[in-house]
Design an enzyme around this catalytic site. Structure first.
Site, PDB file in Angstrom:
ATOM      1  N   ASP A  43      -7.720  14.300 -30.712  1.00 52.29           N
ATOM      2  CA  ASP A  43      -6.787  14.595 -31.840  1.00 52.29           C
ATOM      3  C   ASP A  43      -7.425  15.689 -32.837  1.00 52.29           C
ATOM      4  O   ASP A  43      -6.776  15.914 -33.827  1.00 52.29           O
ATOM      5  CB  ASP A  43      -6.484  13.424 -32.647  1.00 52.29           C
ATOM      6  CG  ASP A  43      -7.610  12.456 -33.263  1.00 52.29           C
ATOM      7  OD1 ASP A  43      -8.739  12.932 -33.001  1.00 52.29           O
ATOM      8  OD2 ASP A  43      -7.248  11.651 -33.797  1.00 52.29           O
ATOM      9  N   ASP A  82      -6.414  11.409 -26.663  1.00 52.96           N
ATOM     10  CA  ASP A  82      -6.529  10.277 -27.640  1.00 52.96           C
ATOM     11  C   ASP A  82      -5.292   9.963 -28.135  1.00 52.96           C
ATOM     12  O   ASP A  82      -4.222  10.387 -28.104  1.00 52.96           O
ATOM     13  CB  ASP A  82      -7.032  11.481 -28.932  1.00 52.96           C
ATOM     14  CG  ASP A  82      -8.425  11.273 -29.120  1.00 52.96           C
ATOM     15  OD1 ASP A  82      -9.167  10.383 -28.500  1.00 52.96           O
ATOM     16  OD2 ASP A  82      -8.970  12.278 -30.017  1.00 52.96           O
ATOM     17  N   LYS A 110      -8.216   7.116 -25.472  1.00 50.58           N
ATOM     18  CA  LYS A 110      -9.439   7.189 -26.133  1.00 50.58           C
ATOM     19  C   LYS A 110      -8.768   6.558 -27.498  1.00 50.58           C
ATOM     20  O   LYS A 110      -7.721   7.101 -27.865  1.00 50.58           O
ATOM     21  CB  LYS A 110     -10.220   8.291 -26.642  1.00 50.58           C
ATOM     22  CG  LYS A 110     -11.641   8.078 -27.360  1.00 50.58           C
ATOM     23  CD  LYS A 110     -12.396   9.305 -27.295  1.00 50.58           C
ATOM     24  CE  LYS A 110     -12.209  10.526 -28.126  1.00 50.58           C
ATOM     25  NZ  LYS A 110     -12.060  10.415 -29.606  1.00 50.58           N
ATOM     26  N   GLU A 112     -10.470   4.875 -31.550  1.00 51.58           N
ATOM     27  CA  GLU A 112     -11.474   4.789 -32.606  1.00 51.58           C
ATOM     28  C   GLU A 112     -11.616   3.482 -33.037  1.00 51.58           C
ATOM     29  O   GLU A 112     -10.800   2.913 -33.426  1.00 51.58           O
ATOM     30  CB  GLU A 112     -11.197   5.839 -33.647  1.00 51.58           C
ATOM     31  CG  GLU A 112     -11.248   7.353 -33.236  1.00 51.58           C
ATOM     32  CD  GLU A 112     -11.262   8.135 -34.404  1.00 51.58           C
ATOM     33  OE1 GLU A 112     -11.359   8.049 -35.596  1.00 51.58           O
ATOM     34  OE2 GLU A 112     -11.144   9.412 -33.926  1.00 51.58           O
ATOM     35  N   GLU A 179     -20.544   8.840 -32.325  1.00 53.74           N
ATOM     36  CA  GLU A 179     -20.091  10.108 -33.222  1.00 53.74           C
ATOM     37  C   GLU A 179     -21.140   9.893 -34.422  1.00 53.74           C
ATOM     38  O   GLU A 179     -21.060   9.038 -35.146  1.00 53.74           O
ATOM     39  CB  GLU A 179     -18.889  10.092 -33.391  1.00 53.74           C
ATOM     40  CG  GLU A 179     -18.749  11.530 -34.465  1.00 53.74           C
ATOM     41  CD  GLU A 179     -17.320  12.308 -34.495  1.00 53.74           C
ATOM     42  OE1 GLU A 179     -16.464  11.574 -33.682  1.00 53.74           O
ATOM     43  OE2 GLU A 179     -17.186  13.095 -35.150  1.00 53.74           O
TER      44      GLU A 179
END
Ligand code: KIV
Length: 254
Positions: A43, A82, A110, A112, A179
């Site tokens: 994204d 994403d 994916k 988060e 990250e």
């Protein structure tokens, strides 16, 4: 399982795993032909392709549009797309939107977050869809988190990120992006992890693999380059040079 996922898992600890972003057909095809293991339709396309200030403006429609172009180009790499912000607020919504991404050719999705997303990851995995998790700095949460900053500097934060890792493993994620954490923490998480860790801004040789935003790598977005990025090309300079050379050779009719 899935042979593409099996190939990624087989590399864990034996060979570095490579993942680069792509958002369009030619870039995805070049990266696939170069032999990149995984291509991420991140994204981050919100900034790199669409001119938004961050990823919080990205919608499912954006991801479907760009994901389909990438999937059309890729023959060998594992294509991860994403789930954008608010597309996985509940387990039901997460599964429905993950199915939409798989329908346009994604091999995996994916999302988060760790502990907070354990139920969504488990629901998607139970629906037969592979999930790449993402812990540490979470770009979709920067407004609540007060901006981009390195994570895991305090013992409390490092412990929370470790709990996030354990949660995504329990939920069945096949690999995890780490990250912008303190580099020593990324190395500790990698030692602890039963699934491949893929680092970004988390230090060199601390994870089983690395992911990079293609524009950072090739110098395609000169207005902002993160401090940790390794820029190995100058695509923006080359476009400007070619445009200037072409303009300077334009001629009026006689
Ligand atoms: O959107 C993206 O490009 C990402 C990477 C930074 C991992 O999530």
């Amino acid at each position: 399982m899935n042979p593409k996922i099996d190939a990624i898992l087989a590399k864990k600890g034996n060979q570095p795993i490579s993942q680069l972003t792509a958002y369009d057909y030619p870039t995805a095809r070049m990266l696939d032909e170069a032999g990149v293991d995984m291509i991420l339709v991140g994204d981050s396309l919100g900034m790199m392709m669409l001119g938004f200030p961050d990823t919080t403006h990205v919608t499912m429609e954006h991801m479907l549009h760009h994901g389909e172009c990438v999937a059309r180009a890729v023959k060998n790499a594992l294509v991860v797309v994403d789930l954008p912000i608010h597309s996985y607020d509940t387990p039901e919504l997460a599964v429905a939107n993950a199915r939409r991404l798989m329908a346009i050719g994604a091999d995996a999705v994916k999302l988060e977050g760790g502990v907070a997303q354990e139920d969504k990851i488990r629901a998607i995995v139970d629906a037969g869809i592979p999930v790449q998790a993402h812990i540490g700095l979470l770009p979709q949460s920067i407004k609540e988190d007060g901006g981009y900053r390195m994570k895991g500097k305090t013992d409390e934060e490092a412990a929370a990120i470790t709990r996030d890792l354990d949660a995504v493993i329990r939920a069945g994620a096949f690999c995890v992006v780490i990250e912008c954490t303190k580099h020593t923490l990324a190395a500790e998480l990698t030692r602890r992890s039963s699934i491949p860790t893929i680092g970004i801004g988390a230090g060199a040789a601390t994870c089983h693999g690395e992911v990079a935003v293609i524009h950072d790598l090739v110098g395609g977005f000169p207005w902002f380059v993160p401090g940790f990025a390794r820029q190995l090309g100058n695509v923006a300079g080359e476009i400007t040079r070619a445009a200037n050379e072409w303009m300077s050779n334009l001629k009026l009719p006689e």
